[in-house]
Motif scaffolding. Structure first.
Motif, PDB file in Angstrom:
ATOM      1  N   GLU A  28       0.855  -1.190   0.000  1.00 21.92           N
ATOM      2  CA  GLU A  28       0.000   0.000   0.000  1.00 21.92           C
ATOM      3  C   GLU A  28       0.889   1.238   0.000  1.00 21.92           C
ATOM      4  OE1 GLU A  28      -3.648   0.013   1.808  1.00 21.92           O
ATOM      5  OE2 GLU A  28      -3.898   2.008   0.918  1.00 21.92           O
ATOM      6  N   PHE A  29       0.644   2.104  -0.999  1.00 19.90           N
ATOM      7  CA  PHE A  29       1.408   3.347  -1.113  1.00 19.90           C
ATOM      8  C   PHE A  29       0.631   4.428  -0.380  1.00 19.90           C
ATOM      9  CE2 PHE A  29       2.254   7.270  -3.570  1.00 19.90           C
ATOM     10  CZ  PHE A  29       3.621   7.346  -3.442  1.00 19.90           C
ATOM     11  N   VAL A  30       1.243   5.027   0.643  1.00 22.59           N
ATOM     12  CA  VAL A  30       0.559   6.124   1.350  1.00 22.59           C
ATOM     13  C   VAL A  30       1.396   7.386   1.235  1.00 22.59           C
ATOM     14  CG1 VAL A  30      -0.799   4.787   3.000  1.00 22.59           C
ATOM     15  CG2 VAL A  30       1.529   5.367   3.568  1.00 22.59           C
ATOM     16  N   LYS A  31       0.721   8.470   0.855  1.00 22.91           N
ATOM     17  CA  LYS A  31       1.464   9.717   0.712  1.00 22.91           C
ATOM     18  C   LYS A  31       0.535  10.891   0.901  1.00 22.91           C
ATOM     19  CE  LYS A  31       4.373  12.329  -2.435  1.00 22.91           C
ATOM     20  NZ  LYS A  31       3.857  13.600  -1.939  1.00 22.91           N
ATOM     21  N   PRO A  32       0.908  11.774   1.826  1.00 24.31           N
ATOM     22  CA  PRO A  32       0.162  13.031   1.881  1.00 24.31           C
ATOM     23  C   PRO A  32       0.501  13.837   0.629  1.00 24.31           C
ATOM     24  CG  PRO A  32       1.903  12.973   3.583  1.00 24.31           C
ATOM     25  CD  PRO A  32       2.035  11.718   2.771  1.00 24.31           C
ATOM     26  N   GLY A  33      -0.443  14.624   0.125  1.00 25.51           N
ATOM     27  CA  GLY A  33      -0.222  15.404  -1.097  1.00 25.51           C
ATOM     28  C   GLY A  33       1.083  16.171  -1.027  1.00 25.51           C
ATOM     29  N   LYS A  34       1.344  16.748   0.142  1.00 18.31           N
ATOM     30  CA  LYS A  34       2.633  17.408   0.352  1.00 18.31           C
ATOM     31  C   LYS A  34       3.285  16.682   1.505  1.00 18.31           C
ATOM     32  CE  LYS A  34       1.110  21.667  -1.539  1.00 18.31           C
ATOM     33  NZ  LYS A  34       1.799  21.615  -2.836  1.00 18.31           N
ATOM     34  N   GLY A  35       4.385  16.017   1.265  1.00 17.69           N
ATOM     35  CA  GLY A  35       5.050  15.336   2.374  1.00 17.69           C
ATOM     36  C   GLY A  35       5.593  13.987   1.968  1.00 17.69           C
ATOM     37  N   GLN A  36       6.216  13.339   2.944  1.00 13.83           N
ATOM     38  CA  GLN A  36       6.926  12.088   2.705  1.00 13.83           C
ATOM     39  C   GLN A  36       5.977  10.947   2.324  1.00 13.83           C
ATOM     40  OE1 GLN A  36      10.418  11.426   2.890  1.00 13.83           O
ATOM     41  NE2 GLN A  36       9.620   9.567   1.942  1.00 13.83           N
ATOM     42  N   PHE A  38       5.285   6.802   1.843  1.00  8.82           N
ATOM     43  CA  PHE A  38       5.692   5.540   2.451  1.00  8.82           C
ATOM     44  C   PHE A  38       5.046   4.378   1.713  1.00  8.82           C
ATOM     45  CE2 PHE A  38       5.953   8.719   5.776  1.00  8.82           C
ATOM     46  CZ  PHE A  38       7.198   8.474   6.317  1.00  8.82           C
ATOM     47  N   ARG A  40       3.582   0.844   2.820  1.00  6.77           N
ATOM     48  CA  ARG A  40       3.249  -0.036   3.937  1.00  6.77           C
ATOM     49  C   ARG A  40       2.943  -1.397   3.333  1.00  6.77           C
ATOM     50  NH1 ARG A  40      -0.648   1.964   8.189  1.00  6.77           N
ATOM     51  NH2 ARG A  40       0.253   0.078   9.079  1.00  6.77           N
ATOM     52  N   THR A  55       7.134  -1.030   7.147  1.00  2.51           N
ATOM     53  CA  THR A  55       6.963   0.285   6.522  1.00  2.51           C
ATOM     54  C   THR A  55       8.297   0.690   5.899  1.00  2.51           C
ATOM     55  OG1 THR A  55       5.472   0.866   8.334  1.00  2.51           O
ATOM     56  CG2 THR A  55       6.187   2.664   6.919  1.00  2.51           C
ATOM     57  N   PHE A  56       8.250   1.205   4.670  1.00  2.00           N
ATOM     58  CA  PHE A  56       9.454   1.721   4.029  1.00  2.00           C
ATOM     59  C   PHE A  56       9.215   3.154   3.599  1.00  2.00           C
ATOM     60  CE2 PHE A  56       9.616  -2.831   3.397  1.00  2.00           C
ATOM     61  CZ  PHE A  56      10.922  -3.118   3.770  1.00  2.00           C
ATOM     62  N   LYS A  57      10.250   3.959   3.695  1.00  2.00           N
ATOM     63  CA  LYS A  57      10.203   5.296   3.127  1.00  2.00           C
ATOM     64  C   LYS A  57      10.275   5.122   1.616  1.00  2.00           C
ATOM     65  CE  LYS A  57      13.804   7.930   3.981  1.00  2.00           C
ATOM     66  NZ  LYS A  57      14.351   8.266   2.656  1.00  2.00           N
TER      67      LYS A  57
END
Lengths: 190, 322
Positions: A28-36, A38, A40, A55-57
């Motif tokens: 699962e790719f999680v990303k805030p519109g602006k920000g890091q 990850f 999962r 979890t990976f960056k």
């Protein structure tokens, strides 16, 4: 050493974590519109079968696991090892108890299995989804009882124990689902 | 599995998308907001280290980068005196692919002169309610500061939050910590927000998070009474992020300093340096009217309105079929 970026993560990819080979079950790719960003992921340890979350960056790289699925024919067991053969090259390979594990009871001589190799050594063995096995021992059949839905344990030639309908007789060949361990049907032998 | 040539969205969804675009255009036409178009391809690119610009292998007339948002040229239009404007366009972001991410997606971006953050949040809510399909209801919206949102989800106080406390909160929530992280609090805050805080937002309502930490101000001005927070908000529907808005920074020098700080972070992270948009800086120098602006991802709006779990379900051809 080959490695994968998190951008390449997908179900089935084989990676190394803490010295063990894993396969990615879910990414699962999680990303805030602006920000890091990850990734999962749920990964299965190919040695133990245990599923864990990590979890990976995003953008980081992970070492690739040299894991390969090969179709091989099961030959026999000498009690300590289970011997398989590549039907093209006739090359033989021996898998130990740790690799065969609970699948041993579904291995029937001549059946084609998937042997998963890690750095060239057997890591796990996957029998065919369906196998046809002879019943070596079970209570006498109840004739005509095809409706009550009752079952009894039956012992297979390979050592597996399968719940079968009451009308099934010792010596019959039945079809089993190796994933669930369940009886599927009678096999006509004539 | 349907054959690969077929659309990843069904025909009902394609009609719903067309209706949404029509209703949005009606909302802005009634409000007297001008529809504009700006270049997809440009010479400058976003400096934000978390956003990856795609680029052409063979630039044309110096134009090399696909835009990741129409923000910079739209602000140049505002500086040139257009008044309120909006745009619906496809934007492109590298390395973003997942259930909620398609490498190209449809953004609605608009700017309102004389609006502050609070008034723009209300405008976002009104727009979304006005385009809501009859099958969907939205409860009363929630407005939470970034600090409140973290406190509600974890009981932690933002002022006293450090990396170790965030790691504890992640462990408590069953979120494994990543092995390699820069020694800075913002990426940890991002992980806490996206994997612990926002997943708790209740379905069927909008949640607005405002007053982001100043370190995450992006292109927002800082709060004049409390410069530790920015006049920046995000809007969520259920747990899904829809958009991001600012009371826009007008100060060209401050904007230049933020671009330079972004480029320094890029260098630390071994990311490519990006040519900053000097046209934007010149435009800000000549004067940006007091305004607030927001960008909303329309694909996700459709996902939420029609309870779809994959972004490909609302796009004619998702990346895997494009």
């Amino acid at each position: 050493m080959a490695s994968y970026s998190t951008n390449e993560f997908r179900g089935g990819l084989k990676i190394m974590l803490d010295g063990d080979p894993y396969t990615i079950v879910e990414n699962e790719f999680v990303k805030p519109g602006k920000g890091q960003a990850f990734n999962r992921v749920k990964v299965r340890n190919l040695k133990t079968g245990r599923v864990v979350e990590k979890t990976f960056k995003s953008g980081d790289s992970v070492e690739a696991a040299d894991v390969m699925d090969t179709d091989m024919q099961y030959l026999y067991t000498d009690g300590e090892f289970w011997h398989f053969m590549d039907p093209q090259s006739f090359e033989q390979i021996a898998a130990d108890k740790a690799a065969v594990g609970e699948q041993a009871v579904w291995l029937k001589e001549q059946d084609m299995c998937v042997v998963t190799l890690w750095n060239g050594s057997p890591l796990s063995v996957t029998p065919p989804n369906f196998v046809e096995l002879t019943i070596t021992e079970t209570d006498p059949g109840v004739r005509g009882d095809t409706a009550t839905g009752g079952t009894k344990p039956a012992y297979m030639e390979t050592g597996a124990v399968v719940k079968v309908p009451l009308f099934i007789e010792q010596g019959e060949v039945i079809r089993c689902d190796t994933r669930s361990g369940e009886y599927v049907s009678r096999v006509k032998t004539d | 599995m349907t054959p690969e040539w077929r659309p990843s969205a069904d025909l009902a969804m394609l009609r719903a998308r067309a209706r949404l675009l029509r209703d949005i255009r009606r909302y802005f036409a009634e409000a007297g907001v001008l529809e504009v178009e700006t270049p997809v391809l440009s010479q400058a690119a976003v400096t934000d280290p978390a956003i990856h610009s795609m680029q052409l292998a063979e630039p044309v007339a110096g134009c090399r980068f696909l835009h990741t948002s129409p923000e910079f040229p739209m602000k140049r239009l505002l500086c040139a005196g257009t008044g309120d404007i909006y745009q619906i366009c496809r934007v492109f972001r590298g390395a973003e692919l997942g259930r909620h991410h398609n490498p190209e997606f449809t953004l609605l971006e608009w700017y309102r002169l004389g609006y502050d953050m609070q008034r723009l949040m209300t405008d976002v809510e009104q727009l979304l309610r006005s385009v809501l399909p009859s099958t969907m209801t939205l409860g009363p919206s929630r407005f939470l500061s970034y600090e409140q949102a973290i406190f509600e989800a974890t009981g932690l106080s933002l002022a006293r939050l450090d990396i170790a406390a965030i790691q504890d909160a992640l462990n408590t929530a069953g979120v494994p910590c990543p092995p390699a992280m820069p020694n800075a609090i913002d990426p940890w805050l991002d992980l806490l927000m996206s994997s612990v805080v926002t997943p708790q937002f209740s379905d069927d309502r909008l949640t607005f998070i405002y007053h982001y930490p100043a370190s995450q101000a992006s292109l927002a001005r800082l709060n004049p009474d409390n410069p530790s927070v920015a006049e920046r908000f995000e809007v969520y529907i259920g747990p899904m992020e829809l958009g991001n808005g600012f009371h826009e920074l007008q100060d060209a020098d401050e904007q230049r300093a933020r671009f330079q700080s972004d480029l320094a972070k890029r260098q630390q992270l071994s990311l490519p340096a990006m040519p900053m948009d000097t046209h934007l800086l010149d435009a800000l120098g000549s004067g940006l009217p007091d305004c607030a602006g927001v960008a909303v991802g329309l694909d996700r709006v459709l996902m939420a309105f029609y309870t779809k779990t994959e972004i490909a379900d609302v796009i004619s051809f998702g990346a895997e079929r494009a």
